[in-house]
Design an enzyme around this catalytic site. Structure first.
Site, PDB file in Angstrom:
ATOM      1  N   ASP A 139       0.700  -1.062   0.071  1.00 48.85           N
ATOM      2  CA  ASP A 139      -0.032  -0.020   0.017  1.00 48.85           C
ATOM      3  C   ASP A 139       0.759   1.262   0.158  1.00 48.85           C
ATOM      4  O   ASP A 139       1.757   1.236   0.778  1.00 48.85           O
ATOM      5  CB  ASP A 139      -1.015  -0.013   1.231  1.00 48.85           C
ATOM      6  N   ILE A 140       0.582   2.225  -0.693  1.00 49.52           N
ATOM      7  CA  ILE A 140       1.307   3.365  -0.754  1.00 49.52           C
ATOM      8  C   ILE A 140       1.088   4.483   0.438  1.00 49.52           C
ATOM      9  O   ILE A 140       2.284   5.254   0.721  1.00 49.52           O
ATOM     10  CB  ILE A 140       0.774   4.277  -2.037  1.00 49.52           C
ATOM     11  N   ASN A 167     -12.887  -3.318   2.439  1.00 52.82           N
ATOM     12  CA  ASN A 167     -13.760  -2.362   2.629  1.00 52.82           C
ATOM     13  C   ASN A 167     -14.660  -2.167   1.613  1.00 52.82           C
ATOM     14  O   ASN A 167     -14.182  -2.474   0.428  1.00 52.82           O
ATOM     15  CB  ASN A 167     -13.059  -0.987   2.529  1.00 52.82           C
ATOM     16  N   GLY A 197     -16.198   2.702   3.467  1.00 51.04           N
ATOM     17  CA  GLY A 197     -15.036   3.235   3.278  1.00 51.04           C
ATOM     18  C   GLY A 197     -14.125   2.653   2.082  1.00 51.04           C
ATOM     19  O   GLY A 197     -12.860   3.229   2.139  1.00 51.04           O
ATOM     20  N   GLN A 198     -14.721   2.167   1.132  1.00 46.78           N
ATOM     21  CA  GLN A 198     -13.943   1.751  -0.191  1.00 46.78           C
ATOM     22  C   GLN A 198     -13.598   3.059  -0.877  1.00 46.78           C
ATOM     23  O   GLN A 198     -14.654   3.963  -1.136  1.00 46.78           O
ATOM     24  CB  GLN A 198     -14.729   0.791  -1.052  1.00 46.78           C
ATOM     25  N   HIS A 258     -10.110  -5.433  -3.466  1.00 47.66           N
ATOM     26  CA  HIS A 258      -8.787  -5.435  -2.884  1.00 47.66           C
ATOM     27  C   HIS A 258      -8.743  -5.702  -1.626  1.00 47.66           C
ATOM     28  O   HIS A 258      -9.649  -5.332  -0.874  1.00 47.66           O
ATOM     29  CB  HIS A 258      -7.772  -4.142  -3.088  1.00 47.66           C
ATOM     30  N   HIS A 289      -6.954  -5.832   1.965  1.00 48.13           N
ATOM     31  CA  HIS A 289      -5.927  -5.157   2.827  1.00 48.13           C
ATOM     32  C   HIS A 289      -5.217  -6.258   3.942  1.00 48.13           C
ATOM     33  O   HIS A 289      -6.210  -6.878   4.501  1.00 48.13           O
ATOM     34  CB  HIS A 289      -6.488  -4.196   3.986  1.00 48.13           C
TER      35      HIS A 289
END
Ligand code: 5GP
Ligand code: ZN
Length: 113
Positions: A30-31, A86, A92-93, A99, A101
């Protein structure tokens, strides 16, 4: 061709730090990590969210979860980890490509905020 952030990462049109790849899934860091380990595991095929899953995608989702298990072991998350998907606005997507997490390396609270 999908004009989608994560599809562009799959196609190598945008850079990412890959940690695992096969013909069906891609995993990359994740960035904006929320834990010492924060990996996103995605299907290479564009699926918008859990809510958009088709019955035929069940094997793919199982493959993603198995990949999460293998990455957690490879990262030494022996005390546990959290796998989060999410979904939709209330979930909260923010990126509309499915994806998972994989979060680990610290303890997480419950329930979510
Ligand atoms: P969501 O909020 O949809 O559950 O998660 C989207 C995740 O994608 C966020 O954790 C966010 O930091 C990550 N993200 C957004 N854009 C990029 C990007 O360009 N590269 C990477 N590696 N992660 C991204
Ligand atoms: Zn996509």
């Amino acid at each position: 061709m999908e004009n989608c952030l994560f599809c562009k990462i799959v196609r190598n049109e945008l850079p990412s730090t890959k940690v695992y790849e096969d013909d069906k899934v891609l995993a990359f860091n994740d960035i904006d990590p929320k834990a010492p380990t924060h990996i996103l595991i995605i299907p290479k095929k564009h699926i918008a969210s859990i809510a958009a899953l088709e019955d035929e995608d069940c094997d793919l989702v199982a493959h993603i979860i198995r990949t999460a298990k293998q990455l957690a072991a490879a990262k030494g998350l022996d005390n546990g980890f959290r796998l989060v998907v999410n979904t939709g606005r209330d979930g909260g997507q923010t990126v509309n490509h499915l994806h998972f997490h994989l979060l680990g390396g610290r303890a997480f609270s419950w329930p979510p905020g």
